[in-house]
Design an enzyme around this catalytic site. Structure first.
Site, PDB file in Angstrom:
ATOM      1  N   HIS A 109       3.947   3.131  12.493  1.00  7.17           N
ATOM      2  CA  HIS A 109       2.800   3.868  13.066  1.00  7.17           C
ATOM      3  C   HIS A 109       3.218   4.836  14.181  1.00  7.17           C
ATOM      4  O   HIS A 109       2.390   5.605  14.656  1.00  7.17           O
ATOM      5  CB  HIS A 109       1.701   2.925  13.615  1.00  7.17           C
ATOM      6  CG  HIS A 109       1.036   2.112  12.546  1.00  7.17           C
ATOM      7  ND1 HIS A 109      -0.194   1.536  12.710  1.00  7.17           N
ATOM      8  CD2 HIS A 109       1.421   1.802  11.283  1.00  7.17           C
ATOM      9  CE1 HIS A 109      -0.536   0.880  11.597  1.00  7.17           C
ATOM     10  NE2 HIS A 109       0.442   1.027  10.728  1.00  7.17           N
ATOM     11  N   GLU A 149      -5.004   1.907   3.025  1.00  5.27           N
ATOM     12  CA  GLU A 149      -4.932   0.765   3.940  1.00  5.27           C
ATOM     13  C   GLU A 149      -4.998   1.243   5.380  1.00  5.27           C
ATOM     14  O   GLU A 149      -5.713   0.689   6.208  1.00  5.27           O
ATOM     15  CB  GLU A 149      -3.646  -0.025   3.693  1.00  5.27           C
ATOM     16  CG  GLU A 149      -3.621  -1.403   4.342  1.00  5.27           C
ATOM     17  CD  GLU A 149      -3.235  -1.389   5.821  1.00  5.27           C
ATOM     18  OE1 GLU A 149      -3.621  -2.325   6.534  1.00  5.27           O
ATOM     19  OE2 GLU A 149      -2.559  -0.449   6.259  1.00  5.27           O
ATOM     20  N   GLU A 150      -4.257   2.305   5.662  1.00  2.65           N
ATOM     21  CA  GLU A 150      -4.119   2.748   7.054  1.00  2.65           C
ATOM     22  C   GLU A 150      -5.409   3.349   7.615  1.00  2.65           C
ATOM     23  O   GLU A 150      -5.611   3.380   8.819  1.00  2.65           O
ATOM     24  CB  GLU A 150      -2.984   3.768   7.188  1.00  2.65           C
ATOM     25  CG  GLU A 150      -1.617   3.273   6.713  1.00  2.65           C
ATOM     26  CD  GLU A 150      -1.003   2.210   7.611  1.00  2.65           C
ATOM     27  OE1 GLU A 150      -1.677   1.747   8.558  1.00  2.65           O
ATOM     28  OE2 GLU A 150       0.143   1.842   7.359  1.00  2.65           O
ATOM     29  N   ASP A 204       6.655   0.943   6.457  1.00  2.00           N
ATOM     30  CA  ASP A 204       5.231   0.621   6.293  1.00  2.00           C
ATOM     31  C   ASP A 204       4.544   1.675   5.436  1.00  2.00           C
ATOM     32  O   ASP A 204       4.120   2.694   5.951  1.00  2.00           O
ATOM     33  CB  ASP A 204       4.578   0.540   7.673  1.00  2.00           C
ATOM     34  CG  ASP A 204       3.085   0.271   7.617  1.00  2.00           C
ATOM     35  OD1 ASP A 204       2.604  -0.162   6.567  1.00  2.00           O
ATOM     36  OD2 ASP A 204       2.413   0.509   8.635  1.00  2.00           O
ATOM     37  N   ASP A 206      -0.335   4.423   0.875  1.00  2.00           N
ATOM     38  CA  ASP A 206      -0.705   5.449   1.852  1.00  2.00           C
ATOM     39  C   ASP A 206       0.049   5.166   3.156  1.00  2.00           C
ATOM     40  O   ASP A 206       0.576   4.065   3.354  1.00  2.00           O
ATOM     41  CB  ASP A 206      -2.220   5.454   2.108  1.00  2.00           C
ATOM     42  CG  ASP A 206      -2.707   4.225   2.842  1.00  2.00           C
ATOM     43  OD1 ASP A 206      -2.336   3.111   2.419  1.00  2.00           O
ATOM     44  OD2 ASP A 206      -3.431   4.344   3.853  1.00  2.00           O
ATOM     45  N   HIS A 228       0.858  -1.194   0.000  1.00  2.00           N
ATOM     46  CA  HIS A 228       0.000   0.000   0.000  1.00  2.00           C
ATOM     47  C   HIS A 228       0.885   1.231   0.000  1.00  2.00           C
ATOM     48  O   HIS A 228       2.003   1.203   0.512  1.00  2.00           O
ATOM     49  CB  HIS A 228      -0.992  -0.006   1.172  1.00  2.00           C
ATOM     50  CG  HIS A 228      -0.390   0.047   2.545  1.00  2.00           C
ATOM     51  ND1 HIS A 228       0.023   1.223   3.134  1.00  2.00           N
ATOM     52  CD2 HIS A 228      -0.129  -0.925   3.445  1.00  2.00           C
ATOM     53  CE1 HIS A 228       0.496   0.972   4.350  1.00  2.00           C
ATOM     54  NE2 HIS A 228       0.433  -0.331   4.565  1.00  2.00           N
TER      55      HIS A 228
HETATM   56 ZN   LIG Z   1       1.033  -1.257   6.417  1.00  2.00          ZN
END
Ligand SMILES: [Zn+2]
Length: 464
Positions: free
Chosen positions: A429, A163-164, A128, A97, A95
């Site tokens: 994150h 996705e996030e 990520d 985003d 992903h």
């Molecule tokens: Zn991810």
């Protein structure tokens, strides 16, 4: 390591040569603030990242690269690559985003500027999932690209755009345009290694079911001096009900729900878990299983919220009606609907004093267990071993990735593997996210080795 084939040595060298380009790509991608929330960041930032993917993967040899708008209004980026006749098809997922940077002040480097510190590359999305995009690009370039020998397998590429945010657009696209996803093996590259340099596939994801339980005992709140004692307190009843969800060791103990699962993959040392979870000194971990059993193979109940008077503003009253939101994580092997029924029955049966109970179901998601008995899994294990010089381990993840269930339901014969460049040091994150470039290099090599060897290992079922 023992001697390797000249082909592997050449691929290894090729991946190494390509690392400066991987860094360049990642620098460009991290500079795009592709948080898929227009309230926080301009949507043009996501559009820039999508266009970058279209260009970069076209240049890496994929065809028909384009944006596809998903039902949540965001854009996925898709394309494909042609392999030899009869070759299997592999889906490469990632992903583009990212999570918002959160607390800007907590970052030691600018969040949207790839910055090297002590050999790691820092920036939002560096791991990520833009690190996995760099991995895919490097693997495809190493295998051929437009001027090269072409790809050993057919490739489908899908990069999710939201996705996030958990808006589920890509999951909804699967039944609408299954041809974009259909493959013999699906590499879901949004996870990573259990420890730096330890090649890992995530083979198990817990499912989830949430309910809201409401307890009523009185027509209205009553003064706790005048009525407290004989008056049935709804809050006291709720406390008893919630307490019954765990035994004295802290095991989740729901009537009819198996809770003795054992994890047979990598072990999660208790000391490491204590540190990762920030458990205070002197406070014990709960449950009678190992950390991995408790986290990946057993159900876990959590009270997410309680509606009752907050301390400030509370008065001398016996409560008439209170409610709680209860979440239950369910391991592979347990059906989420069955678990919800067991939880509901347990809550109702646990009500003391004839208190009235209402249980309202919220969302439910099934657990996921990857098949590990097929040719893709075998080829992936061999590729990771060659790239890392270490045996692949299996880890679980306590959370869920709904896309995996959707894909597994739609393509029951496909093998789904969850891998990627992330490891615990990445702090995904959180502020100060980073990636170890050596992990990108090793994973890109493993991906390229996998795509090459899977072509040979794959035998199409007769008649297909
Ligand atoms: Zn991810």
């Amino acid at each position: 390591m023992t001697s390797e084939s000249p082909d592997t040595t050449a691929l290894r060298a090729r991946v190494r040569e390509l690392m400066p380009r991987a860094e360049e790509d990642l620098r460009a991608l991290v500079a795009m603030r592709s948080v898929a929330d227009p309230r926080q960041f301009p949507p043009e930032e996501c559009a820039k990242a999508a266009d970058f993917l279209v260009r970069a993967f076209t240049e890496a040899g994929l065809s028909d690269m384009r944006r596809v708008t998903t039902p949540d209004g965001t854009d996925a980026v898709v394309g494909h690559g042609k392999g030899p006749e009869g070759a299997p098809t592999v889906l490469l997922y990632c992903h583009y985003d990212v999570q918002p940077p959160l607390d800007d002040a907590a970052w030691r480097t600018p969040p949207f500027e790839l910055t090297e510190v002590d050999g790691r590359w820092y920036g939002r999305g560096a791991a990520d999932c833009k690190g996995n995009i760099a991995m895919h690009l490097t693997a495809l370039r190493a295998l051929g690209g437009p001027e090269g020998a072409g790809f050993p397998v057919n490739i489908r590429f899908v990069a999710e755009g939201s996705e996030e945010q958990g808006t589920g657009g890509l999951e909804q696209l699967v039944p609408l345009q299954p041809e974009l996803f259909a493959a013999d093996a699906l590499l879901i590259c949004d996870t990573g290694n259990f420890a730096l340099g330890l090649p890992t596939t995530t083979t198990s994801l817990r499912g989830l079911t949430n309910v809201v339980v409401t307890v009523s005992t009185l027509k209205g709140e009553m003064h706790s001096g005048m009525f407290g004692g004989p008056a049935p307190d709804a809050l006291a009843a709720l406390v008893r009900i919630l307490d019954s969800l765990r035994d004295e060791h802290g095991n989740t103990a729901i009537e009819g729900l198996p809770a003795e699962g054992l994890w047979d993959g990598v072990s999660y040392p208790a000391e490491q878990f204590r540190a990762d979870a920030g458990v205070l000194d002197g406070v014990q971990l709960v449950g009678t299983g190992s950390v991995a059993d408790e986290l990946w193979a057993r159900p876990a109940v959590t009270v997410l919220g309680i509606d009752c008077p907050p301390v400030v503003g509370s008065s001398a009253a016996v409560q008439a009606r209170v409610r709680a939101r209860v979440s239950l994580r369910v391991p592979p092997g347990t059906d989420a609907e069955t678990a919800r029924k067991a939880l509901t029955d347990h809550l109702v049966a646990a009500a003391p004093w004839g208190a009235r109970i209402e249980v309202e179901a919220e969302s439910a998601g099934q657990p996921f267990r990857a098949r590990t008995d097929g040719p893709a899994y075998t080829a992936l294990g061999a590729a990771l071993r060659e790239a890392y010089g270490a045996d692949m381990v299996q880890a679980g993840q306590g959370g869920s990735i709904p896309l995996c269930n959707v894909l597994a339901d739609r393509f029951p014969d496909a093998e789904i593997a969850l891998i990627g460049v992330e490891e615990p040091g990445c702090l995904i994150h959180a502020p100060n996210e980073s990636v170890d470039p050596a992990e990108i290099e090793r994973m890109a090599l493993a991906e390229a080795l996998f795509l090459r060897s899977y072509a040979g290992a794959f035998a199409r079922p007769a008649g297909a």
